[in-house]
Structure formats: structure tokens, C-alpha cells
Design a protein around this motif. Structure first.
Motif, PDB file in Angstrom:
ATOM      1  N   ILE A   7      33.824  45.599  37.882  1.00 50.97           N
ATOM      2  CA  ILE A   7      34.339  45.097  39.160  1.00 50.97           C
ATOM      3  C   ILE A   7      34.692  46.261  40.083  1.00 50.97           C
ATOM      4  O   ILE A   7      34.408  46.222  41.283  1.00 50.97           O
ATOM      5  N   THR A  57      29.441  38.855  46.964  1.00 54.10           N
ATOM      6  CA  THR A  57      30.770  38.239  46.987  1.00 54.10           C
ATOM      7  C   THR A  57      31.878  39.124  46.431  1.00 54.10           C
ATOM      8  O   THR A  57      33.053  38.831  46.634  1.00 54.10           O
ATOM      9  N   VAL A  58      31.508  40.163  45.690  1.00 49.88           N
ATOM     10  CA  VAL A  58      32.507  41.092  45.149  1.00 49.88           C
ATOM     11  C   VAL A  58      32.287  42.439  45.811  1.00 49.88           C
ATOM     12  O   VAL A  58      31.268  43.080  45.523  1.00 49.88           O
ATOM     13  N   PRO A  59      33.125  42.982  46.636  1.00 48.05           N
ATOM     14  CA  PRO A  59      34.235  42.337  47.307  1.00 48.05           C
ATOM     15  C   PRO A  59      33.753  41.357  48.379  1.00 48.05           C
ATOM     16  O   PRO A  59      32.590  41.396  48.690  1.00 48.05           O
ATOM     17  N   PRO A  60      34.552  40.557  48.964  1.00 50.76           N
ATOM     18  CA  PRO A  60      36.000  40.551  48.970  1.00 50.76           C
ATOM     19  C   PRO A  60      36.633  39.859  47.763  1.00 50.76           C
ATOM     20  O   PRO A  60      37.778  40.119  47.438  1.00 50.76           O
ATOM     21  N   GLN A  61      35.904  38.964  47.093  1.00 54.93           N
ATOM     22  CA  GLN A  61      36.488  38.288  45.940  1.00 54.93           C
ATOM     23  C   GLN A  61      36.647  39.265  44.785  1.00 54.93           C
ATOM     24  O   GLN A  61      35.851  40.186  44.626  1.00 54.93           O
ATOM     25  N   LYS A  62      37.663  39.023  43.977  1.00 53.97           N
ATOM     26  CA  LYS A  62      37.866  39.794  42.758  1.00 53.97           C
ATOM     27  C   LYS A  62      38.042  38.779  41.629  1.00 53.97           C
ATOM     28  O   LYS A  62      39.127  38.238  41.438  1.00 53.97           O
ATOM     29  N   PRO A  63      36.954  38.507  40.911  1.00 54.84           N
ATOM     30  CA  PRO A  63      37.035  37.479  39.869  1.00 54.84           C
ATOM     31  C   PRO A  63      37.993  37.866  38.747  1.00 54.84           C
ATOM     32  O   PRO A  63      38.004  39.013  38.303  1.00 54.84           O
ATOM     33  N   GLU A  64      38.793  36.897  38.321  1.00 50.62           N
ATOM     34  CA  GLU A  64      39.692  37.113  37.183  1.00 50.62           C
ATOM     35  C   GLU A  64      38.899  37.180  35.887  1.00 50.62           C
ATOM     36  O   GLU A  64      39.250  37.919  34.985  1.00 50.62           O
ATOM     37  N   PHE A  69      32.689  33.770  36.192  1.00 53.31           N
ATOM     38  CA  PHE A  69      32.258  33.896  37.577  1.00 53.31           C
ATOM     39  C   PHE A  69      30.735  34.015  37.646  1.00 53.31           C
ATOM     40  O   PHE A  69      30.071  33.293  38.395  1.00 53.31           O
TER      41      PHE A  69
END
Length: 185
Positions: A7, A57-64, A69
Motif C-alpha cells: 500500500i 483508487t489507492v490513493p486516495p483510498q487506503k484499504p484496511e 479489497f
């Protein structure tokens, strides 16, 4: 490489991020896509598109949970391709799994129009939490990963007919549970 490190590579926009993602998850992603599509070439395209989807999508999302994901993206792309293929009168493996669930989810109105899909998801989670570990494993592997009865038999050591019977009972339980929750009018 650990998921957090992958990530971080995505956040630094390193092209190595996609290579590391593919190295770690290629086999799992292909299994999900092939189970749904039944076609290696279509599966490869969906998996590659999923890597691009993660990149976008990564970033802005940061998958847990990077595994979940990525698998969700692969599954969604594969389902779209399966819909396209079915429209062309070709049938993927996933259609059979969905037909099995029709008896639980069929209603006069569509599920989406009569019940919020997020709420339905929460109810499904609650239902699955109430199942024992083996039944939950069988349900998820069959209806989320689209594993065949043969594959389920190999992974559990159970006979295919026993798996079919269990899944039939689980679907009946799901139908009863959803009726008790007044999901369908």
C-alpha cells in the motif's frame, strides 16, 4: 511483501506496487475470476483490469484489508464480464451459483427496490455469523468465490452430495431468516 508495504508503494506511485501486488495475489485473483467466468483469457483480462483499478483508487483510498479489497474488484469485474458473456449467449460458471440463490432472494419486487443493499449486506453478515465454521466456509466459497462442488469436496474432504445437501439447507435457512427480518413483502 506485507500488505502495508504494498500500500505504501501505491501511495508513493511506484510501478513496483503493481508487480508486488500481482506476485502476492495473482493465484487467488485468477481463482476468483476463473471460477466466475470459466475462461482463462477473460479471467486474465479481469485480473489485469483489477490491478489497474487498485492503481487508480489507492490513493486516495487506503484499504484496511488489501486481499478483500482486491478480490472484490476482481469479483465485480468478473461479474460484469460474465453478464456481458451471458448476453452473448455464452454461460459462465457463476450463473449456476446465482440460480441456486434465486429461491432465497427472489421476490415480486427487486431486492434493491424493496430493501437497501447495505442493510441486506448487514443481514447476510448476521446470518453467516450464526452458521458454524464449516457451513459458513461452504457458503462463502460457493456463492462468493464460485467454487465448484468438486473443489469444495477436495478442500473439505466431504462428499459432493453432502455439500449439496448442506448448501440446500443453508439456503432454506437464509430464506427463512430473510422472511423473519421482513426483507420481502
Amino acid at each position: 511483501m506485507e500488505d502495508e508495504a504494498i500500500i505504501k508503494l501505491f501511495f508513493s506511485r511506484s510501478e513496483r506496487a503493481v508487480a508486488e501486488l500481482a506476485e502476492k495475489y495473482q493465484k487467488l485473483c485468477m481463482k476468483v475470476a476463473v471460477n466466475i467466468l470459466g475462461n482463462m483469457q477473460d479471467a486474465e483480462e479481469c485480473v489485469n483490469d483489477a490491478y489497474l483499478g487498485v492503481w487508480n483508487t489507492v490513493p486516495p483510498q487506503k484499504p484496511e484489508n488489501l486481499t478483500a479489497f482486491l478480490c472484490k474488484i476482481v469479483r465485480n469485474l468478473s461479474l460484469k464480464r460474465c453478464t456481458y458473456n451471458t448476453a452473448e449467449k455464452r454461460k459462465g460458471n457463476y450463473g449456476v451459483c446465482i440460480e441456486e440463490l434465486d429461491e432465497c432472494l427472489a421476490a415480486s419486487d427487486t431486492v434493491e427496490s424493496s430493501f437497501d443493499s447495505e442493510e441486506l449486506s448487514k443481514l447476510l453478515d448476521r446470518f453467516l455469523e450464526g452458521l458454524d465454521k464449516t457451513n459458513r466456509f461452504l457458503f462463502v466459497k460457493r456463492y462468493w468465490f464460485a467454487d465448484s462442488y468438486e473443489a469444495l469436496s477436495r478442500s473439505t474432504g466431504m462428499k459432493e452430495q453432502a455439500i449439496r445437501t448442506r448448501l440446500s439447507r443453508i439456503r432454506a435457512g437464509l430464506k427463512k431468516f430473510l422472511a423473519e427480518q421482513e426483507v420481502f413483502a
